[in-house]
Design a protein around this motif. Structure first.
Motif, PDB file in Angstrom:
ATOM      1  N   ASP A 179       0.804  -1.222   0.000  1.00 25.51           N
ATOM      2  CA  ASP A 179       0.000   0.000   0.000  1.00 25.51           C
ATOM      3  C   ASP A 179       0.841   1.278   0.000  1.00 25.51           C
ATOM      4  OD1 ASP A 179      -2.407  -1.243  -0.091  1.00 25.51           O
ATOM      5  OD2 ASP A 179      -2.651  -1.350   2.089  1.00 25.51           O
ATOM      6  N   ASP A 180       2.051   1.211   0.586  1.00 22.64           N
ATOM      7  CA  ASP A 180       2.881   2.414   0.652  1.00 22.64           C
ATOM      8  C   ASP A 180       3.662   2.649  -0.642  1.00 22.64           C
ATOM      9  OD1 ASP A 180       4.769   0.437   0.698  1.00 22.64           O
ATOM     10  OD2 ASP A 180       5.569   0.914   2.679  1.00 22.64           O
ATOM     11  N   GLY A 181       3.436   1.810  -1.646  1.00 22.97           N
ATOM     12  CA  GLY A 181       4.120   1.989  -2.926  1.00 22.97           C
ATOM     13  C   GLY A 181       5.478   1.312  -2.994  1.00 22.97           C
ATOM     14  N   GLY A 182       5.975   0.820  -1.863  1.00 26.11           N
ATOM     15  CA  GLY A 182       7.267   0.153  -1.837  1.00 26.11           C
ATOM     16  C   GLY A 182       7.157  -1.290  -2.330  1.00 26.11           C
ATOM     17  N   THR A 183       8.284  -1.825  -2.811  1.00 25.60           N
ATOM     18  CA  THR A 183       8.300  -3.223  -3.256  1.00 25.60           C
ATOM     19  C   THR A 183       8.900  -4.095  -2.164  1.00 25.60           C
ATOM     20  OG1 THR A 183       8.507  -2.508  -5.526  1.00 25.60           O
ATOM     21  CG2 THR A 183       9.092  -4.782  -5.060  1.00 25.60           C
ATOM     22  N   TYR A 184       8.187  -5.155  -1.817  1.00 20.36           N
ATOM     23  CA  TYR A 184       8.583  -5.999  -0.689  1.00 20.36           C
ATOM     24  C   TYR A 184       8.870  -7.436  -1.091  1.00 20.36           C
ATOM     25  CZ  TYR A 184       7.229  -2.293   2.547  1.00 20.36           C
ATOM     26  OH  TYR A 184       7.157  -1.111   3.257  1.00 20.36           O
ATOM     27  N   ALA A 185       8.568  -7.795  -2.360  1.00 19.90           N
ATOM     28  CA  ALA A 185       8.773  -9.187  -2.752  1.00 19.90           C
ATOM     29  C   ALA A 185       9.083  -9.250  -4.242  1.00 19.90           C
ATOM     30  CB  ALA A 185       7.518  -9.997  -2.444  1.00 19.90           C
ATOM     31  N   VAL A 186       9.892 -10.251  -4.616  1.00 20.97           N
ATOM     32  CA  VAL A 186      10.304 -10.414  -6.009  1.00 20.97           C
ATOM     33  C   VAL A 186       9.495 -11.557  -6.620  1.00 20.97           C
ATOM     34  CG1 VAL A 186      12.238 -10.823  -7.555  1.00 20.97           C
ATOM     35  CG2 VAL A 186      12.611  -9.675  -5.362  1.00 20.97           C
ATOM     36  N   PRO A 187       8.761 -11.299  -7.731  1.00 18.98           N
ATOM     37  CA  PRO A 187       7.929 -12.367  -8.305  1.00 18.98           C
ATOM     38  C   PRO A 187       8.755 -13.513  -8.852  1.00 18.98           C
ATOM     39  CG  PRO A 187       7.935 -10.439  -9.728  1.00 18.98           C
ATOM     40  CD  PRO A 187       8.614 -10.039  -8.461  1.00 18.98           C
ATOM     41  N   LEU A 188       8.201 -14.699  -8.705  1.00 22.73           N
ATOM     42  CA  LEU A 188       8.904 -15.930  -9.052  1.00 22.73           C
ATOM     43  C   LEU A 188       8.296 -16.522 -10.308  1.00 22.73           C
ATOM     44  CD1 LEU A 188      10.855 -17.855  -7.488  1.00 22.73           C
ATOM     45  CD2 LEU A 188       8.852 -18.918  -6.532  1.00 22.73           C
ATOM     46  N   GLY A 189       7.031 -16.262 -10.488  1.00 16.70           N
ATOM     47  CA  GLY A 189       6.283 -16.810 -11.613  1.00 16.70           C
ATOM     48  C   GLY A 189       4.872 -16.361 -11.400  1.00 16.70           C
ATOM     49  N   THR A 190       4.061 -16.461 -12.427  1.00 15.79           N
ATOM     50  CA  THR A 190       2.687 -16.029 -12.242  1.00 15.79           C
ATOM     51  C   THR A 190       1.758 -16.921 -13.056  1.00 15.79           C
ATOM     52  OG1 THR A 190       1.223 -14.100 -12.305  1.00 15.79           O
ATOM     53  CG2 THR A 190       2.806 -14.294 -14.083  1.00 15.79           C
ATOM     54  N   ASP A 191       0.480 -16.575 -13.076  1.00 20.38           N
ATOM     55  CA  ASP A 191      -0.481 -17.299 -13.896  1.00 20.38           C
ATOM     56  C   ASP A 191      -1.421 -16.255 -14.474  1.00 20.38           C
ATOM     57  OD1 ASP A 191      -1.871 -16.603 -11.615  1.00 20.38           O
ATOM     58  OD2 ASP A 191      -1.977 -18.633 -10.837  1.00 20.38           O
ATOM     59  N   THR A 192      -2.179 -16.614 -15.481  1.00 24.69           N
ATOM     60  CA  THR A 192      -3.163 -15.701 -16.056  1.00 24.69           C
ATOM     61  C   THR A 192      -4.448 -16.477 -16.260  1.00 24.69           C
ATOM     62  OG1 THR A 192      -2.448 -16.253 -18.291  1.00 24.69           O
ATOM     63  CG2 THR A 192      -1.470 -14.292 -17.305  1.00 24.69           C
ATOM     64  N   ARG A 193      -5.520 -15.765 -16.586  1.00 28.21           N
ATOM     65  CA  ARG A 193      -6.802 -16.423 -16.857  1.00 28.21           C
ATOM     66  C   ARG A 193      -7.247 -16.100 -18.277  1.00 28.21           C
ATOM     67  NH1 ARG A 193      -4.802 -16.681 -11.903  1.00 28.21           N
ATOM     68  NH2 ARG A 193      -5.888 -18.259 -10.694  1.00 28.21           N
TER      69      ARG A 193
END
Lengths: 293, 450
Positions: free
Chosen positions: B140-154
């Motif tokens: 919510d504060d605009g900061g990045t806290y995690a690095v994406p590993l992979g994702t999915d889509t629909r």
């Protein structure tokens, strides 16, 4: 040393000490923890995860205003009354009485069938009940084969389905308790009544039931407490739906604490459940005590 | 007397020694350990393999550092609960952990995650991560806290056989909601015993209802669930009502499954295991992971799926730009807020997610790549016949506003869809009930009319 020496008196309680300690740690501990948590806004994640604040009775006030609460309280009472007190208890007694009169082969077959449902692990029984009541399930196939209308049982009458499933799963316990109790009824008592011209119903109502009253109260207490805590069966069959139509208190507590991460509110629901169990327990204990002269 | 003094002195000395042993060791020297917590199951070992490789690589490059791997054997829900319990206390919190994108915001609120902004700025590879995917690790504060590993889509998965029987031109690509309805009506007319178009609805399918259904509608109207700028939840939007109205039409005209069946929590098993393979279903909105069920060794192995199935992006309401909409979840790696060695922990994350390790993991676990260089790799593109189509949707995807209030909001949306498909409420009434529910959950001052 006189017999009523205080040291000696205290010594007599020593053997029960380990049991008391175990009860305190594993029973009273969690109950007290749950009660304490229900007075905080503790969460699984979010702002109040690590530093929950004391909110007093806020969770209970919220619970009283929650439209889901009266519904799930009513459903819990309905579930216990329908599946435990009426279903398992009465059906178990009826089976036990009838099996005494039946041929040994019939009695053994019925007994095995009833006990088989009880032996199944709850999750397996829950899936079996789901497979029975679901749209493409056994019940609809049977109805279809007989030319009768099929129904969406889990959708249209979810409480009836879960009550029947719980009766099917739990009746064996009551049946076994009552079989043992009936074996303890002195034969001369019923024979004497028979000589006096009492019908089978009269003998059951005025001789057998009063004699096994203690067993009835014990059985009622056990099946009530067991049924109050039923979760897996309902969760697998209907997940509390549709439209909260089968959300009993354990389902509500689980949803609040783990689905919504609101541990404080979830434990408040659980505390209410403990209180209801306590009320039922106290009522049955009274019933047990009254029978003694 | 003297003896007593010496005894006291030795006691104090012992206490001082004992205490000094407790103070943290100098971080610049000696043995340093990084604890890494992640999920591992019998059918999901790709992540374990990746961490084993990264451990070897990292320990070789950083003398004196030990990577302590702590795989947790559990399903998604149990893993989430176990991790949350470990994170509650600094003494049990891991330094690096595998984190569901859906939990990032509320875990940041809880103070579990370290802000990575300054460290990411110094990492060259960060520019190669897809922008939409980066959003998943943002709080919510605009900061990045995690690095994406992979994702999915629909996307919309459809059965070509059913579509051909109805005379629909292939490949099918609907340009608006109207297109979907018209095609569904055609299918119903051609094959009355086929379910034309399935969209999950109601609380039975839970999060599937909103991820593979309602949000594709809502985000295609230009509306949203949460207003990122004002940090408030959107109520009273025309888009919300329109989305409910679409579901209402779909179920009312019997273009979808009967409501009783839609509310069955196990309906998705029929979609994958029964209706599609038997050509009993025209189309459904489902995740990019759909082929994993049909592939060899999947739960519903179906050798013909590559030829018989097609995939199309879900259109926006009236075809407005960008023309398609998708929803994404996925997982990330995060660094614990209480770690003693934040730099080392972050460096381990960069090793685990370098191009080589990312590629191997993405292919092995049927994920959608979040690194542009991995997405361009031929090995990734040939993993299954639909990789290219579903990966392209990352450009138009959305992530859930997973604040700590989110699970309750999601339940309120599911309730609204349930009321509409069962005919208990009109779309307007259901939308009004949702607005009231949201105000009750977050407080009236955290809602915005749009």
């Amino acid at each position: 040393m006189p017999a009523n020496h205080p040291g000696r008196q205290a010594l007599r309680y020593l053997p029960v000490l380990p049991a008391v300690v175990l009860l305190a740690v594993f029973l009273a501990g969690p109950v007290l923890w749950a009660f304490h948590a229900s007075l905080t806004n503790a969460g699984l994640t979010g702002r109040h995860a690590r530093n929950p604040e004391w909110v007093g009775l806020e969770n209970y006030q919220r619970l009283l205003q929650d439209p889901a609460f009266p519904l799930s309280l009513a459903l819990t009472v309905l579930f216990v009354a329908g599946s435990a007190i009426l279903g398992q208890n009465v059906l178990g007694l009826a089976l036990a009485v009838l099996m005494r009169r039946a041929r040994p082969a019939v009695s053994a077959t019925v007994g095995t069938a009833v006990v088989a449902a009880w032996v199944l692990p709850e999750i397996v029984a829950a899936f079996a009940a789901y497979a029975f009541f679901s749209r493409d399930g056994t019940l609809n196939q049977l109805l279809g084969a007989a030319g009768l209308a099929e129904g969406d049982w889990l959708y249209a009458v979810p409480m009836v389905a879960v009550i029947l499933a719980n009766v099917w799963r739990g009746t064996a316990f009551s049946m076994l308790v009552y079989r043992a109790a009936l074996n303890g009824v002195p034969a001369e008592l019923t024979e004497a009544a028979q000589m006096d011209g009492a019908s089978a119903w009269q003998r059951l109502a005025f001789i057998t039931l009063p004699v096994i009253r203690g067993s009835i109260a014990t059985n009622l207490m056990l099946v009530t407490l067991q049924t109050l805590a039923v979760f897996t069966l309902i969760w697998v069959m209907t997940a509390g739906g549709p439209a909260n139509g089968s959300t009993t208190l354990p389902v509500l507590a689980y949803q609040e604490a783990f689905k919504f991460g609101d541990i404080g509110y979830g434990t408040a629901v659980a505390t209410v459940l403990i209180l209801i169990g306590g009320l039922f327990g106290a009522a049955y204990l009274r019933l047990l005590r009254e029978q003694k002269p | 007397m003297l003896r007593r003094v010496s005894k006291t002195v030795s006691l104090v000395a012992a206490a001082v020694l004992a205490l000094s042993a407790c103070t943290p060791a100098d971080p610049s020297g000696g043995n340093r350990t990084i604890k890494v917590a992640y999920q591992k199951t019998d059918s999901f070992t790709a992540l374990d393999t990746m961490f084993q490789d990264a451990k070897k690589e990292f320990e070789a490059a950083n003398q004196g550092v030990t990577i302590e791997l702590q795989p947790i054997q559990a399903n998604d829900d149990d893993y989430g609960t176990k991790l949350a319990l470990a994170l509650r206390s600094p003494s049990t919190a891991p330094d690096v952990f595998y984190e569901d994108t859906f939990k990032v915001r509320s875990d940041v609120d809880a103070g579990y995650l370290l802000n990575l902004d300054s460290r990411l700025a110094g990492w060259g590879d960060w520019a190669k991560f897809d922008d939409a995917a980066k959003e998943a690790g943002t709080a919510d504060d605009g900061g990045t806290y995690a690095v994406p590993l992979g994702t999915d889509t629909r996307a919309i998965w459809y059965n070509k056989k059913v579509f051909e029987a109805a005379g629909v031109e292939l490949p099918w690509r609907p340009s608006s909601w109207q297109d979907i309805l018209e095609t569904a009506r055609k299918i119903k007319a051609a094959s009355p015993d086929v379910i034309p178009f399935n969209m999950y609805a109601g609380k039975g399918t839970g999060e599937g209802t909103v991820m593979q259904g309602f949000y594709e509608l809502l985000y295609g109207t230009g509306s949203s669930l949460y207003d990122q700028d004002s940090k408030k939840w959107v109520v009273g939007s025309a888009g919300f009502k329109d989305s409910l109205a679409f579901l209402h039409t779909l179920y009312q005209e019997k273009l979808a499954v009967p409501p009783a069946e839609a509310l069955d929590p196990n309906v998705w098993k029929k979609v994958f295991g029964e209706w599609f393979p038997k050509a009993k279903l025209g189309a459904t909105v489902e995740g990019s992971y759909a082929p994993s069920f049909w592939q060899d060794g999947g739960s519903y192995a179906w050798p013909g799926y590559g030829q018989e199935m097609g995939v199309a992006p879900f259109p926006t309401q009236k075809g407005a730009a960008p023309g398609a909409v998708s929803m994404s979840g996925g997982w990330t790696l995060a660094v614990g807020a209480d770690t003693k060695q934040p730099d080392l922990a972050f460096n381990f994350v960069t090793t685990a997610l370098n191009a080589e390790n990312s590629l191997a993991f993405t292919v092995a676990s049927s994920q959608i790549a979040v690194r542009t260089d991995v997405a361009a790799d031929p090995g990734y593109q040939s993993a299954n016949p639909f990789v290219k189509d579903v990966s392209g949707l990352v450009a138009v995807t959305h992530f859930r506003p997973a604040t700590s209030d989110y699970p309750r909001i999601s339940a309120a949306v599911q309730e609204a869809t349930e009321a509409v498909i069962t005919g208990n409420r009109t779309p307007e009434e259901a939308a009004a009930a949702y607005d009231a529910a949201v105000a009750g959950i977050v407080g009236g001052d955290k809602t915005i009319r749009k």
